[in-house]
Write a protein that holds these residues in place. Sequence first.
Motif, mmCIF file in Angstrom:
data_model
loop_
_atom_site.group_PDB
_atom_site.id
_atom_site.type_symbol
_atom_site.label_atom_id
_atom_site.label_comp_id
_atom_site.label_asym_id
_atom_site.label_seq_id
_atom_site.Cartn_x
_atom_site.Cartn_y
_atom_site.Cartn_z
ATOM 1 N N LEU A 113 124.461 86.223 106.718
ATOM 2 C CA LEU A 113 123.742 85.042 106.254
ATOM 3 C C LEU A 113 124.713 83.901 105.939
ATOM 4 C CD1 LEU A 113 121.060 86.765 103.996
ATOM 5 C CD2 LEU A 113 120.581 85.401 106.037
ATOM 6 N N ARG A 114 125.857 84.233 105.342
ATOM 7 C CA ARG A 114 126.859 83.191 105.057
ATOM 8 C C ARG A 114 127.344 82.539 106.353
ATOM 9 N NH1 ARG A 114 128.871 87.229 101.484
ATOM 10 N NH2 ARG A 114 128.437 86.734 99.319
ATOM 11 N N PRO A 205 122.234 70.914 102.127
ATOM 12 C CA PRO A 205 122.773 72.265 101.930
ATOM 13 C C PRO A 205 122.917 72.582 100.437
ATOM 14 C CG PRO A 205 124.068 71.058 103.540
ATOM 15 C CD PRO A 205 123.171 70.065 102.876
ATOM 16 N N ILE A 206 122.662 73.831 100.089
ATOM 17 C CA ILE A 206 122.785 74.294 98.704
ATOM 18 C C ILE A 206 123.967 75.253 98.647
ATOM 19 C CG2 ILE A 206 121.639 75.511 96.817
ATOM 20 C CD1 ILE A 206 118.959 74.655 98.198
ATOM 21 N N PHE A 207 124.953 74.921 97.801
ATOM 22 C CA PHE A 207 126.216 75.666 97.777
ATOM 23 C C PHE A 207 126.279 76.647 96.600
ATOM 24 C CE2 PHE A 207 127.125 71.744 100.022
ATOM 25 C CZ PHE A 207 127.936 72.154 101.078
ATOM 26 N N ALA A 208 126.987 77.752 96.837
ATOM 27 C CA ALA A 208 127.366 78.653 95.752
ATOM 28 C C ALA A 208 128.603 78.086 95.068
ATOM 29 C CB ALA A 208 127.662 80.044 96.305
ATOM 30 N N ASN A 209 129.003 78.691 93.936
ATOM 31 C CA ASN A 209 130.190 78.219 93.222
ATOM 32 C C ASN A 209 131.460 78.334 94.046
ATOM 33 O OD1 ASN A 209 128.858 77.433 90.958
ATOM 34 N ND2 ASN A 209 129.275 79.281 89.780
ATOM 35 N N LEU A 214 124.475 78.693 100.534
ATOM 36 C CA LEU A 214 123.478 79.722 100.227
ATOM 37 C C LEU A 214 122.167 79.499 100.974
ATOM 38 C CD1 LEU A 214 123.902 79.953 96.343
ATOM 39 C CD2 LEU A 214 124.692 81.614 98.027
ATOM 40 N N GLY A 215 121.800 78.236 101.144
ATOM 41 C CA GLY A 215 120.521 77.905 101.764
ATOM 42 C C GLY A 215 120.403 76.407 101.934
ATOM 43 N N PHE A 216 119.159 75.968 102.190
ATOM 44 C CA PHE A 216 118.942 74.544 102.486
ATOM 45 C C PHE A 216 117.650 74.047 101.850
ATOM 46 C CE2 PHE A 216 121.248 76.481 105.977
ATOM 47 C CZ PHE A 216 122.309 75.606 106.170
ATOM 48 N N GLY A 217 117.663 72.747 101.556
ATOM 49 C CA GLY A 217 116.449 72.018 101.276
ATOM 50 C C GLY A 217 116.285 70.990 102.377
ATOM 51 N N ALA A 218 115.075 70.802 102.872
ATOM 52 C CA ALA A 218 114.853 69.887 104.002
ATOM 53 C C ALA A 218 113.675 68.980 103.699
ATOM 54 C CB ALA A 218 114.605 70.687 105.286
ATOM 55 N N ASN A 232 112.183 74.647 101.621
ATOM 56 C CA ASN A 232 113.413 75.274 101.147
ATOM 57 C C ASN A 232 113.616 76.630 101.807
ATOM 58 O OD1 ASN A 232 114.150 73.247 99.176
ATOM 59 N ND2 ASN A 232 112.432 73.986 97.947
ATOM 60 N N SER A 233 114.835 77.088 101.805
ATOM 61 C CA SER A 233 115.135 78.414 102.340
ATOM 62 C C SER A 233 114.332 79.474 101.593
ATOM 63 C CB SER A 233 116.626 78.726 102.190
ATOM 64 O OG SER A 233 117.405 77.872 102.976
ATOM 65 N N PRO A 234 113.881 80.507 102.297
ATOM 66 C CA PRO A 234 113.192 81.607 101.613
ATOM 67 C C PRO A 234 114.204 82.466 100.863
ATOM 68 C CG PRO A 234 113.508 82.151 103.914
ATOM 69 C CD PRO A 234 114.016 80.742 103.743
ATOM 70 N N GLU A 235 113.736 83.204 99.874
ATOM 71 C CA GLU A 235 114.640 84.105 99.166
ATOM 72 C C GLU A 235 115.080 85.221 100.106
ATOM 73 O OE1 GLU A 235 113.703 85.467 95.336
ATOM 74 O OE2 GLU A 235 113.771 83.444 94.485
ATOM 75 N N ASN A 236 116.345 85.576 100.023
ATOM 76 C CA ASN A 236 116.884 86.678 100.807
ATOM 77 C C ASN A 236 118.038 87.302 100.031
ATOM 78 O OD1 ASN A 236 119.174 84.945 101.312
ATOM 79 N ND2 ASN A 236 118.023 83.990 102.990
ATOM 80 N N GLU A 237 118.806 88.158 100.685
ATOM 81 C CA GLU A 237 119.906 88.842 99.998
ATOM 82 C C GLU A 237 120.936 87.873 99.440
ATOM 83 O OE1 GLU A 237 118.175 91.847 102.807
ATOM 84 O OE2 GLU A 237 118.538 89.692 102.782
ATOM 85 N N LEU A 238 121.010 86.679 99.999
ATOM 86 C CA LEU A 238 122.012 85.697 99.579
ATOM 87 C C LEU A 238 121.445 84.614 98.667
ATOM 88 C CD1 LEU A 238 125.026 85.098 100.155
ATOM 89 C CD2 LEU A 238 124.270 83.569 101.985
#
Length: 643
Positions: A113-114, A205-209, A214-218, A232-238
Motif C-alpha cells: 500500500l505504501r 495526499p495524507i502523510f504519516a509522521n 497513507l491515503g488521499f483526499g480528493a 477519501n481513501s477507504p480504511e485499510n491496513e495502512l
Amino acid sequence: MISNESIQKVLNHTDIVDVIGHFISIKKRGANYIANCPFHNEKTPSFNINPAKGIFKCFGCGKGGDAVAFIEEHEKFSFVEAIRWLAEFYHIELDETAPSESYVAQQQVEESLRIINDFAANYFHDILLENEEGQNIGGSYFAERGFTKDTIEKFKLGYSLDQWDAFIKAATAKGFSQELMEKAGLIKVKPERTFDNYRGRVIFPIFANTGKVLGFGARILKKNDKAPKYVNSPENELYVKNRVLYGLYQSRKAISDKQECYLVEGYTDVISLHQAGIENVVASSGTSLTTGQLKLIGHLTRNLTILYDGDAAGIKAALRGLDMALEENFIVKLVLLPEGEDPDSYVQQNGSSAFERYVQEHKKDVIDFMMELGLKEAQNDPFKKSALVNEIAESISKIDRTKNPALQLHYIKEASQRLKLEEDAFVGIVNNFIREKVKQQQKGEATRQPTPREYEEQPDVLSSSESESLNLFQKDYKEEWQLIKMLIEYGFRPYEESPSVADYFFEHVDITSFENALAHDIAMAYYQYWSDKQEHPPLQFFVNHPMKSIKEKVVDLVHVEHLPSENWEKKYNIELPRMEDLYENDVRSSFAYFKLKLLKRYLQENLDQLKSCADPAEAEKLVRTNILLKQQEKELMNIVIVR
C-alpha cells in the motif's frame, strides 16, 4: 523484528553526548554538558546531559530520558525507528528475528500500500504540473485558492485526469494489480466497469509522521449534485481515519516549538495557514475528533485551540470531541471566526498578523464558552438551565484530577458562580457523574482479566472541603521517592549488616504502605528483575522501560543537574568527597525520613484515638504509646538532622 540482543548492543554502544551533540550545540560544564533546549524556546540553557548516567533532562520544559528518548522526541520517531537510526549512526548491523506468518503478511500488505500510494502521489502531482488538463483545471483551482508553487510542492498537491481509466492504465503499466489499486481506494470495481475513483478531482495526499503517504483526499471541481464534494481513501491496513490528522507531518515541529496546536476542519484551511506562516495547525478532515487523533497531538502538546466557522453548524462541530479532549488532559480553547468565514478565507483576506491577533483576542476557555452559549440559549427557562448545569458538570467530571487538580477546581468555582449555584451543591452534581463513571469502569473491570496496575488512578470523588483547598492534591511523596532513588542508584552496594541496600530495603520497608502507586510499582519492577535474573537491575533497565511513567519518573529522580568539575582537583588541589563515600549516609537518612513519616502518621492516629477515648485504662495505654512514639521520633530526628 529486531532481536533483543541487537537492541542491547546498540544501547551499549550509544554515547549520549555523541548523539545529542549530533543534533544541537552542547557545552561542557563540570562533569555534565548543557545546551539550550531543542524542545522549547529559551535563552538561558536549562538542558542538561549527564554522561555518567547516560541521560538528559531539561529543567525548563521537563523532558528527559536517554539517547533513544532524545531521538524519539527530536525526530518524532518510534522506539524501533530510533534504534534503527542509532544502529546506522554507529554502523551496527541489526539481527532481525523471524516474525510470525501473520505479521509478515500484514507487513507485506502495508508495504504494498505504501508503494502504490507513493506512486499515485507522484503520478497525480506530475499530472498537475506537467499535463495540460492538470495545469488548466487543477492548476487554475489552486491558483484561485492563492496557493503558490512552493506550497503545492510542500503538500504534494495533485490532479486526477477527468478520464475513466487514465490512472488504471498508468498503474497497470508499472505492474500494480487492480486488487491492490482497489484496496488503496484508487479505483472502483463495479460489475459494469472498473474506473478511476478520483477522476476530475484535485488531490490532497495524507502523510504519516514518517513522510510516507497513507491515503488521499480528493475534491470534485465540476458541479455534480450526485457526487460527494470530497472522496477519501477507504480504511485499510495502512490508513485508519481515527488515527490520522491532515497536515501533522508538515506541522509537527511548529506544534512542538510553539506548544499549541490549532485544529481546523479542512485541507485548504491547513494549507492556507501554512502559506501565511502559521504552521502549528492540523485538520480533522471533516470527521469528529477521536481519541486516536488526540493522542497524536498529545505527543507534541497539551494545548489545543479549535478554530471553526462561526455559524450554528460550526459551533456544534467545535463542541464535538470536547469531553474526550478534557479526559485526555488537554487545555482546550475555542475560537469562532466571523460568520461566513473559515480559517482559509480569513487568513487569505486579512493576512497572518490579523489572523493571529483575532485568535488571541477571541480565544475562549471551552468551559466558559459552553456556559456563555448555554446561558444565552436558556435565558429564564428553568428546564434548559437545569440541563446546562448537568452538561457543564459532566464535562468538568471528565478532567483527570490526578494530572490537573487545579484546573478542575478552577472550573468548579467558575461554573458555580456563573450558573449561580452554591459551590457545595455543584460539587455534588460533579460527584454524581464521577461516581457513575467509576461504576461503569468497575463493570468493565468485572468482565475482563486484571491488567497491570494503573499508575494514575482516578481518585475518590470531591468533597466540599477539597473545593476550597488544593492541599490534598499536592502531596509530593518525597520520602517515598527518596527511598526509590536510593534503591535504584545504590541497590547493589553493601549496607550495614545486609548484603546490599536492596536486601535491607525489601526486608525493612513494607512497600504496600506506599501512598504513591507509581513508587510502589517501580519498587516491584526492581524486585521482579532482581528475583528473575539474580542480579540488580541497571539504571538503563528503568530509563528504557516500556512504561513511559516509569521511564520519566526515574530520569527525574536520578538526574543530577550539576556535578563538580575535575578541575577542582587538577587545578586547585581541592579534594572532593566521592558519592561512593557518601552513599551510606544518604541511604541511612533516606530510611530514617521514611520511618519518620510513618511514625508521624502513627502519632496522629494515636492522638485522634486519645481525644475520643472515654476509658481511663485505655487512655493510659494510649498515653504510654504516645511517649514511646515520641522517643522514637526524637531518635529518628537525630539521624535526619545529621544529613
